[in-house]
Design an enzyme around this catalytic site. Structure first.
Site, PDB file in Angstrom:
ATOM      1  CE  LYS A  68      -3.920  -1.951   2.560  1.00 23.46           C
ATOM      2  NZ  LYS A  68      -4.421  -2.038   3.935  1.00 23.46           N
ATOM      3  CE  LYS A  93      -9.047 -12.429  -3.061  1.00 21.61           C
ATOM      4  NZ  LYS A  93      -8.729 -12.536  -1.642  1.00 21.61           N
ATOM      5  CE  LYS A 125     -15.726  -5.707  -0.859  1.00 22.79           C
ATOM      6  NZ  LYS A 125     -14.790  -5.149   0.069  1.00 22.79           N
TER       7      LYS A 125
END
Ligand code: TRP
Length: 335
Positions: free
Chosen positions: A112, A200, A203
């Site tokens: 991140k 993957k 969202k």
């Protein structure tokens, strides 16, 4: 007494078929075998900036969707993390026994930070991003959950929760926390992005054809699947197929429950256009009843809010009990 299960999902973006097949379907299935607590983790969501109005509506959307996919409020406690202040309370106490080096080593944190460093916006790395796994440990340890169904990507966070529990117990020389079991889903497919089958389905990934939302109308589902990335072959070839074709087959298999032999017999040699049409129809057929229940659930004013309130009332005493024990143990003020 049934073992206690706890899992969490962030109320960011729209829940999609990857969430459903990889985790949520399993949540609904195991709720009868355990005492289950399913947590909408809004405090985790705000570790990156969320538009307030959107976050508020996403929480209710997700709660409604969890009910629609079969979470039964008679068997499971459905709760919003921020409605139970003990999550944040325990997280602080755990933060104080967690070496910062453990947190800096988390691969998700590092990824991140790297992503934000290259982003051109003024997005900043909040302290909450580092503390994220401590809050997750608090979610689990607060309820003394024995079993935590999570995907592979959360495995390191779960191990950290165990390490924190162990460190706390040994530091204060008391068996305060139950050690959560690392529990990876035995069922549940790992669904990849339609536009990028090496990653993957997520969202938070933008892109019109990345994910099929559980709320997409049939026309949108068909359009997205017809656009899915395949490979340079013209038709399904089990010996050489690439990640995109594999992913489409995995989606079909997860929704229909066909066994491997039936899959191969049906799809081997099928042209990609026909493969996509077949997969799209199986997705539409599986999602339709979920959407119907979702509409029914939302047609009853105040129903979702009531379920969330009842869930919170049911689990709050457990949370209170743990926090009181931890306060006692640490010498904090307990009038
Ligand atoms: N970090 C998890 C995820 O992104 C969500 C989560 C938060 C969670 N708290 C949890 C999962 C507690 C299991 C248990 O998927």
């Amino acid at each position: 007494m049934k073992a206690r299960v706890l899992s969490g999902i962030q109320p960011t973006g729209s829940p999609h078929i990857g969430n459903y097949l990889g985790a949520l379907k399993n949540w609904a299935k195991i709720q009868y075998d355990y005492e289950s607590i399913y947590c909408i983790v809004d405090l985790h969501a705000i570790t990156v900036y969320q538009d307030p109005a959107e976050l508020r509506s996403r929480i209710l959307e997700l709660a409604g969707m969890l009910l629609a996919i079969g979470i039964d409020p008679k068997h499971s406690s459905l709760v919003v993390q921020s409605s139970i202040p003990e999550h944040a309370e325990l997280a602080w106490m755990l933060t104080c026994v967690t070496p910062v080096g453990w947190l800096e080593r988390m691969t998700q944190y590092k990824a991140k930070v790297e992503a934000l460093a290259t982003a051109s916006s003024e997005a900043s790395i909040g302290d909450g991003m580092l503390q994220y796994p401590v809050l997750m440990a608090a979610d689990i340890l607060l309820y003394q959950a024995g079993i935590v169904p999570v995907g592979d990507d959360q495995r390191q966070h779960l191990e950290l929760a165990r390490d924190i529990a162990q460190r706390f117990n040994s530091l204060y020389n008391k068996e305060i926390f139950v050690m959560p079991e690392t529990h990876l889903p035995t069922v549940g497919a790992r669904i990849m992005g339609l536009d990028d089958p090496e990653k993957k389905m997520s969202k938070s990934t933008a892109g019109a054809a990345h994910a099929v939302s559980l709320l997409d109308p049939p026309a949108a589902i068909r359009k997205k699947i017809m656009r899915a990335t395949t490979d340079s072959n013209p038709a399904v070839d089990y010996a050489t197929m690439g990640a995109g074709v594999k992913n489409l087959l995995a989606i079909h298999q997860a929704f229909t429950g066909w066994d491997d032999a039936a899959m191969k017999q049906h799809f081997e040699g099928m042209r990609y256009g026909d493969l996509k049409k077949t997969v799209a129809e199986s997705v539409v057929a599986a999602i339709e009843p979920i959407q119907q229940r979702y509409a029914e659930i939302n047609a009853e004013p105040g129903y979702v809010a009531r379920v969330l309130q009842e869930g919170a009332e049911r689990v709050r005493p457990l949370a209170r009990d743990t926090v009181e024990k931890v306060k006692q143990c640490m010498g904090l003020f307990t009038p």
